[in-house]
Write an enzyme that holds these catalytic residues in place. Structure first.
Site, PDB file in Angstrom:
ATOM      1  N   GLY A 211      -0.216   8.570  -8.409  1.00  0.00           N
ATOM      2  CA  GLY A 211      -0.332   7.163  -8.015  1.00  0.00           C
ATOM      3  C   GLY A 211       0.248   6.266  -9.085  1.00  0.00           C
TER       4      GLY A 211
ATOM      5  N   GLY B 264       3.448  -1.218  -5.056  1.00  0.00           N
ATOM      6  CA  GLY B 264       4.353  -2.377  -5.015  1.00  0.00           C
ATOM      7  C   GLY B 264       4.753  -2.678  -6.447  1.00  0.00           C
ATOM      8  N   LYS B 265       6.049  -2.848  -6.682  1.00  0.00           N
ATOM      9  CA  LYS B 265       6.504  -3.031  -8.072  1.00  0.00           C
ATOM     10  C   LYS B 265       5.842  -4.246  -8.736  1.00  0.00           C
ATOM     11  CE  LYS B 265      10.858  -0.700  -7.260  1.00  0.00           C
ATOM     12  NZ  LYS B 265      10.377   0.606  -7.701  1.00  0.00           N
TER      13      LYS B 265
ATOM     14  N   MET C  91       0.879  -1.159   0.000  1.00  0.00           N
ATOM     15  CA  MET C  91       0.000   0.000   0.000  1.00  0.00           C
ATOM     16  C   MET C  91       0.927   1.222   0.000  1.00  0.00           C
ATOM     17  SD  MET C  91      -2.998   1.120  -0.220  1.00  0.00           S
ATOM     18  CE  MET C  91      -4.322   0.066   0.341  1.00  0.00           C
TER      19      MET C  91
ATOM     20  N   THR D 227       5.878   7.996 -10.190  1.00  0.00           N
ATOM     21  CA  THR D 227       5.851   6.721  -9.458  1.00  0.00           C
ATOM     22  C   THR D 227       5.201   5.640 -10.335  1.00  0.00           C
ATOM     23  OG1 THR D 227       5.430   8.024  -7.468  1.00  0.00           O
ATOM     24  CG2 THR D 227       5.209   5.627  -7.252  1.00  0.00           C
TER      25      THR D 227
ATOM     26  N   ALA E 200       2.914  -5.740  -7.935  1.00  0.00           N
ATOM     27  CA  ALA E 200       1.488  -5.468  -8.151  1.00  0.00           C
ATOM     28  C   ALA E 200       1.295  -4.481  -9.303  1.00  0.00           C
ATOM     29  CB  ALA E 200       0.885  -4.912  -6.864  1.00  0.00           C
TER      30      ALA E 200
ATOM     31  N   ASP F  67       7.384   0.547 -13.822  1.00  0.00           N
ATOM     32  CA  ASP F  67       6.516  -0.638 -13.742  1.00  0.00           C
ATOM     33  C   ASP F  67       5.592  -0.689 -14.958  1.00  0.00           C
ATOM     34  OD1 ASP F  67       7.645  -1.185 -11.274  1.00  0.00           O
ATOM     35  OD2 ASP F  67       6.140   0.010 -10.208  1.00  0.00           O
TER      36      ASP F  67
HETATM   37  O1  RIB Z   1       7.835   1.425  -8.574  1.00  0.00           O
HETATM   38  C1  RIB Z   1       6.953   2.114  -7.726  1.00  0.00           C
HETATM   39  C2  RIB Z   1       6.652   1.308  -6.519  1.00  0.00           C
HETATM   40  O2  RIB Z   1       7.820   1.161  -5.751  1.00  0.00           O
HETATM   41  C3  RIB Z   1       5.637   1.919  -5.599  1.00  0.00           C
HETATM   42  O3  RIB Z   1       4.300   1.594  -5.923  1.00  0.00           O
HETATM   43  C4  RIB Z   1       6.073   1.451  -4.225  1.00  0.00           C
HETATM   44  O4  RIB Z   1       5.182   0.576  -3.615  1.00  0.00           O
HETATM   45  C5  RIB Z   1       7.457   0.840  -4.426  1.00  0.00           C
HETATM   46  O5  RIB Z   1       7.396  -0.509  -4.339  1.00  0.00           O
END
Ligand code: RIB
Length: 299
Positions: free
Chosen positions: A278, A40-41, A13, A239, A43, A243
């Protein structure tokens, strides 16, 4: 038929604070906003791939808390198979404390339950791993588990894309067994931490897809370095941009597209993802990527 991608990785989270600047050491400042947002990378990459049309299974661990419930509901709302996510009693769900300021971010991850993703647990999901078209991994679960999964996949002929984030040294045998690594420039320098690995890199450049933020991606093919430029977009929050790239790159790769197309597509997914606050909020569907590429070309 949609491609089958399995992601084994972190589920966090994100506790996101926005401020107009980063505080100095020892300083308290007033923030502007605070939100809890799924992250989380692992997720994030799973959600990116699923939104783009892949059939995604997520393997990972959460705690037995309110964050876990919300995160699993979020996976389900995004069409991801959550039956291989385990709830552990002894650790809370992973969190990331994120500050957004000055068009950049600072992130501290507390892995919590992500630590419980151990080789013994992975063995339970061997069939899922073997039957996947592609396996997508990162560095937010224990690194011995990453090495175990890479070996298992290699022995069973499943291709692995390893996004080596956060930056960490990687054993040579892991480098040898993955299909592609997707480091940024900083992560690449952490990987090449001895002469043996540097020499491996020189002789296996085609395994390394090096991301350069908004500038694009470098890859190597037919003895030549290739560059796929990024897209010029308005940035709200970076962010999860990496990913999103990894999700897009992996879906295109599993569909058998050329490396150039995989990088181009991944770049477009990354560019769209930075338009909202986000990690997952701005991740596009395949139709949204197509519409973006069509409008970008006509500029
Ligand atoms: O890559 C971004 C992610 O890195 C974020 O969502 C955070 O949870 C960290 O894991």
């Amino acid at each position: 038929m949609p491609v089958k991608i399995t992601v084994i990785g972190s589920i966090n989270m994100d506790l996101v604070t926005s401020a107009n600047r980063f505080p100095s050491k020892g300083e308290t400042i007033m923030g502007e906003d605070f939100k809890t947002i799924p992250g989380g990378k692992g997720a994030n990459q799973a959600i990116a791939a699923s939104k783009l049309g892949a059939e995604v299974t997520m393997i990972g661990c959460v705690g037995e808390d309110a964050f876990a419930k919300e995160l699993i509901e979020n996976f389900e709302a995004n069409g991801i198979d959550t039956t291989s996510i385990q709830k552990v009693q002894e650790q809370p769900t992973g969190i990331a404390s994120i500050t957004i300021a000055e068009s950049d971010n600072h992130i501290i991850v507390v892995p919590g339950a992500n630590h419980a993703v151990q080789p013994k647990m992975i063995e339970e999901y061997k069939d899922i791993i073997i039957k996947s078209d592609l396996l997508l991994l990162q560095h937010e679960i224990p690194l011995n588990t990453v090495a175990f999964i890479v070996d298992l996949a290699y022995k069973n002929g499943t291709d692995v894309v390893l996004n080596p984030a956060p930056a960490h040294s990687i054993p040579l045998e892991v480098l040898e067994k993955v299909k592609y690594l997707t480091p940024n420039e900083h992560e690449l320098s952490e990987i090449l931490d001895d002469e043996e690995k540097t020499s491996f890199y020189r002789n296996n450049r085609e395994k390394f897809i090096v991301t350069q933020g908004g500038k694009g991606v470098e890859y190597y093919q037919d003895g030549q370095e290739q560059h796929v430029p990024g897209f010029d977009v308005d940035v709200v929050d970076t962010t999860g941009a990496g990913d999103s790239f990894n999700g897009g790159f992996s879906v295109a790769l599993a569909q058998g597209k050329s490396l150039e197309t995989c990088c181009y597509y991944g770049n477009a997914v990354g560019a769209l993802s930075v338009s909202k606050l986000g990690a997952q909020t701005g991740m596009p569907t395949h139709s949204e990527v197509e519409a973006f590429l069509a409008s970008y070309r006509s500029l």
